[in-house]
Motif scaffolding. Structure first.
Motif, PDB file in Angstrom:
ATOM      1  N   LYS A 212       0.859  -1.179   0.000  1.00  0.00           N
ATOM      2  CA  LYS A 212       0.000   0.000   0.000  1.00  0.00           C
ATOM      3  C   LYS A 212       0.896   1.230   0.000  1.00  0.00           C
ATOM      4  N   ILE A 213       0.413   2.327  -0.581  1.00  0.00           N
ATOM      5  CA  ILE A 213       1.120   3.595  -0.495  1.00  0.00           C
ATOM      6  C   ILE A 213       0.195   4.647   0.102  1.00  0.00           C
ATOM      7  N   LEU A 214       0.710   5.396   1.059  1.00  0.00           N
ATOM      8  CA  LEU A 214      -0.059   6.410   1.760  1.00  0.00           C
ATOM      9  C   LEU A 214       0.700   7.736   1.714  1.00  0.00           C
ATOM     10  N   PHE A 215      -0.020   8.835   1.935  1.00  0.00           N
ATOM     11  CA  PHE A 215       0.579  10.165   1.852  1.00  0.00           C
ATOM     12  C   PHE A 215       0.249  10.944   3.119  1.00  0.00           C
ATOM     13  N   SER A 216       1.260  11.622   3.652  1.00  0.00           N
ATOM     14  CA  SER A 216       1.036  12.421   4.851  1.00  0.00           C
ATOM     15  C   SER A 216       1.802  13.734   4.765  1.00  0.00           C
ATOM     16  N   CYS A 217       1.332  14.713   5.526  1.00  0.00           N
ATOM     17  CA  CYS A 217       2.049  15.979   5.662  1.00  0.00           C
ATOM     18  C   CYS A 217       2.316  16.204   7.145  1.00  0.00           C
ATOM     19  N   LEU A 218       3.222  17.105   7.452  1.00  0.00           N
ATOM     20  CA  LEU A 218       3.519  17.405   8.846  1.00  0.00           C
ATOM     21  C   LEU A 218       2.495  18.380   9.406  1.00  0.00           C
ATOM     22  N   SER A 219       2.085  18.139  10.616  1.00  0.00           N
ATOM     23  CA  SER A 219       1.137  19.017  11.295  1.00  0.00           C
ATOM     24  C   SER A 219       1.780  19.507  12.591  1.00  0.00           C
ATOM     25  N   TYR A 220       1.900  20.814  12.729  1.00  0.00           N
ATOM     26  CA  TYR A 220       2.514  21.402  13.919  1.00  0.00           C
ATOM     27  C   TYR A 220       1.430  21.927  14.859  1.00  0.00           C
ATOM     28  N   ASN A 221       1.590  21.601  16.124  1.00  0.00           N
ATOM     29  CA  ASN A 221       0.636  22.025  17.145  1.00  0.00           C
ATOM     30  C   ASN A 221       0.975  23.448  17.588  1.00  0.00           C
ATOM     31  N   LYS A 222       0.062  24.374  17.381  1.00  0.00           N
ATOM     32  CA  LYS A 222       0.317  25.780  17.733  1.00  0.00           C
ATOM     33  C   LYS A 222       0.247  26.038  19.230  1.00  0.00           C
ATOM     34  N   ASP A 223      -0.291  25.088  19.983  1.00  0.00           N
ATOM     35  CA  ASP A 223      -0.272  25.195  21.442  1.00  0.00           C
ATOM     36  C   ASP A 223       1.046  24.614  21.939  1.00  0.00           C
ATOM     37  N   LEU A 224       1.982  25.498  22.234  1.00  0.00           N
ATOM     38  CA  LEU A 224       3.338  25.088  22.579  1.00  0.00           C
ATOM     39  C   LEU A 224       3.377  24.465  23.967  1.00  0.00           C
ATOM     40  N   LYS A 225       4.339  23.561  24.154  1.00  0.00           N
ATOM     41  CA  LYS A 225       4.531  22.890  25.438  1.00  0.00           C
ATOM     42  C   LYS A 225       5.835  23.376  26.073  1.00  0.00           C
ATOM     43  N   GLY A 226       6.177  22.796  27.220  1.00  0.00           N
ATOM     44  CA  GLY A 226       7.287  23.308  28.004  1.00  0.00           C
ATOM     45  C   GLY A 226       6.732  24.455  28.815  1.00  0.00           C
ATOM     46  N   VAL A 227       7.095  25.686  28.461  1.00  0.00           N
ATOM     47  CA  VAL A 227       6.372  26.856  28.944  1.00  0.00           C
ATOM     48  C   VAL A 227       5.180  27.013  28.014  1.00  0.00           C
ATOM     49  N   SER A 228       3.993  26.666  28.496  1.00  0.00           N
ATOM     50  CA  SER A 228       2.821  26.503  27.632  1.00  0.00           C
ATOM     51  C   SER A 228       2.192  27.840  27.246  1.00  0.00           C
ATOM     52  N   VAL A 229       2.246  28.141  25.964  1.00  0.00           N
ATOM     53  CA  VAL A 229       1.571  29.313  25.400  1.00  0.00           C
ATOM     54  C   VAL A 229       1.151  28.963  23.978  1.00  0.00           C
ATOM     55  N   ASN A 230       0.279  29.780  23.414  1.00  0.00           N
ATOM     56  CA  ASN A 230      -0.031  29.611  21.998  1.00  0.00           C
ATOM     57  C   ASN A 230       1.070  30.255  21.169  1.00  0.00           C
ATOM     58  N   LEU A 231       1.326  29.681  20.017  1.00  0.00           N
ATOM     59  CA  LEU A 231       2.390  30.185  19.145  1.00  0.00           C
ATOM     60  C   LEU A 231       2.233  31.677  18.851  1.00  0.00           C
ATOM     61  N   ALA A 232       1.011  32.148  18.757  1.00  0.00           N
ATOM     62  CA  ALA A 232       0.761  33.548  18.412  1.00  0.00           C
ATOM     63  C   ALA A 232       1.376  34.508  19.434  1.00  0.00           C
ATOM     64  N   VAL A 233       1.498  34.062  20.692  1.00  0.00           N
ATOM     65  CA  VAL A 233       2.063  34.910  21.736  1.00  0.00           C
ATOM     66  C   VAL A 233       3.514  35.278  21.431  1.00  0.00           C
ATOM     67  N   LEU A 234       4.226  34.388  20.738  1.00  0.00           N
ATOM     68  CA  LEU A 234       5.650  34.613  20.477  1.00  0.00           C
ATOM     69  C   LEU A 234       5.896  35.677  19.411  1.00  0.00           C
ATOM     70  N   LYS A 235       4.844  36.087  18.702  1.00  0.00           N
ATOM     71  CA  LYS A 235       5.029  37.114  17.667  1.00  0.00           C
ATOM     72  C   LYS A 235       5.475  38.437  18.261  1.00  0.00           C
ATOM     73  N   ASP A 236       5.226  38.650  19.550  1.00  0.00           N
ATOM     74  CA  ASP A 236       5.611  39.894  20.214  1.00  0.00           C
ATOM     75  C   ASP A 236       6.924  39.753  20.981  1.00  0.00           C
ATOM     76  N   LYS A 237       7.606  38.615  20.825  1.00  0.00           N
ATOM     77  CA  LYS A 237       8.828  38.372  21.577  1.00  0.00           C
ATOM     78  C   LYS A 237      10.026  38.219  20.638  1.00  0.00           C
ATOM     79  N   LYS A 238      11.210  38.368  21.214  1.00  0.00           N
ATOM     80  CA  LYS A 238      12.448  38.132  20.468  1.00  0.00           C
ATOM     81  C   LYS A 238      12.762  36.640  20.590  1.00  0.00           C
ATOM     82  N   VAL A 239      12.490  35.894  19.539  1.00  0.00           N
ATOM     83  CA  VAL A 239      12.531  34.430  19.583  1.00  0.00           C
ATOM     84  C   VAL A 239      13.828  33.900  18.976  1.00  0.00           C
TER      85      VAL A 239
END
Length: 333
Positions: A212-239
């Motif tokens: 069988k052949i299957l196809f997939s793409c990568l999916s990134y979770n925007k709810d970050l872990k470690g120090v838990s915040v949404n990815l959008a919060v980092l737009k205002d930070k020096k990353v």
């Protein structure tokens, strides 16, 4: 770098010949492959570099752990221990290696072991743990073991059918060995992959009747872990983005698409960070990293977020894989 790899073409011919002779010895029985009583599912690839093996192991765990006792067996690349090692609550990332430690951290009830000798590792797990099924991480090229079911991964932008042997290309095994796979998954596809292009890839790969052949793409979770915040919060930070993975390009592209501005500190795959590097990172305002890098950094840094990645199958391919797994597990019970 590309010029150097082309200049090394004669070495790739020698490497290819060695690979051919090794596989031929297995094919005609000079070298033996061993099957085991315990059901084994192998995940691997034919090339060096990232094709998404660890996220695929995670997907298999999520699909199977409710119904079966699982064990994961990995080599534990760049670990600082030797031989067979069964993880415990006290086992460190240095002992296991980053990817097995990541899996153990995420699935604490699943047995995780490491052994470069996969045959010995399976034997040890059968004697000590007696699991229902063993997931073999990055073991497709280890022909001393004949797995019950094999999943071969190949990245969309560097499929094995278009590749060549190391060091000119990225192949560590022969393209012909793809015939041993039960399922081939083309990973890291664009999300808008058309049916026409899927058919073109199918024609290029030239599947065998049992495959069988299957196809997939990568999916990134925007709810970050470690120090838990949404990815959008980092737009205002020096990353600062810190990566020690084989191919960070998909992650970088995703973050740029999300409008994130960042400096990128890129390290080699499985990199263990020195005290000097840690001191530099301690001076950064905000660090974003991968889950694999996080397990090597979390005890040494506080300003740390990580982003989870998973396989998102295209169309109904996830259901196809789940049905394949169900058939394998029920017909091999």
């Amino acid at each position: 770098m590309q010029v150097l790899r082309k200049l090394l073409f004669p070495i790739s011919l020698v490497y290819g010949l060695i690979v051919f002779l090794r596989n031929r010895c297995y094919d005609i029985g000079i070298f033996s492959s061993k099957s085991f009583n315990t059901r084994t599912i192998c995940v691997g690839n034919l090339s060096v570099g990232g094709t998404g093996k660890t996220p695929m192991i995670e997907l298999l765990v999520k699909s199977l752990h409710h119904d079966y006792q699982l064990a994961i067996l990995s080599r534990g690349y760049k670990r600082k221990s030797n031989g067979f090692l069964l993880s415990t609550d006290k086992t460190s990332v240095e002992d296991l290696g980053d990817e097995p430690f990541q899996l153990k951290s995420k699935f604490p009830k699943v047995v995780v072991a490491v052994d470069a000798d996969r045959s010995n590792g399976i034997t040890q797990l059968e004697q000590i743990v007696k699991p229902d099924v063993i997931l073999l991480d990055d073991a497709f090229q280890h022909r001393k073991v004949r797995p019950g079911y094999s999943i071969l991964l190949t990245a969309y932008n560097n499929m094995y059918v278009n590749d060549w042997y190391l060091p000119t290309g990225d192949l560590r095994d022969s393209k012909r060995e793809a015939r041993r796979a039960n399922t081939i998954v083309v990973t890291k596809c664009p999300k808008n992959l058309s049916i026409l292009e899927r058919n073109e890839i199918v024609n290029r790969i030239n599947l065998k009747e049992h495959q069988k052949i299957l196809f997939s793409c990568l999916s990134y979770n925007k709810d970050l872990k470690g120090v838990s915040v949404n990815l959008a919060v980092l737009k205002d930070k020096k990353v600062t983005l810190v990566t020690g993975i084989a191919n960070p390009v998909p992650l970088v592209d995703f973050l740029l698409e999300e409008g994130l501005t960042f400096d990128h500190m890129k390290f080699n795959d499985h990199h263990f960070f020195t005290e000097q590097e840690i001191n530099v990172l301690k001076g950064k305002e905000c660090i974003l990293t991968t889950e694999k890098d996080y397990v090597r950094l979390k005890s040494r840094l506080t300003n740390l977020h990580y982003i989870e990645v998973s396989h998102q199958f295209i169309g109904n391919d996830k259901e196809v894989l789940e049905e394949e797994l169900k058939q394998f597990m029920t017909t091999n019970s």
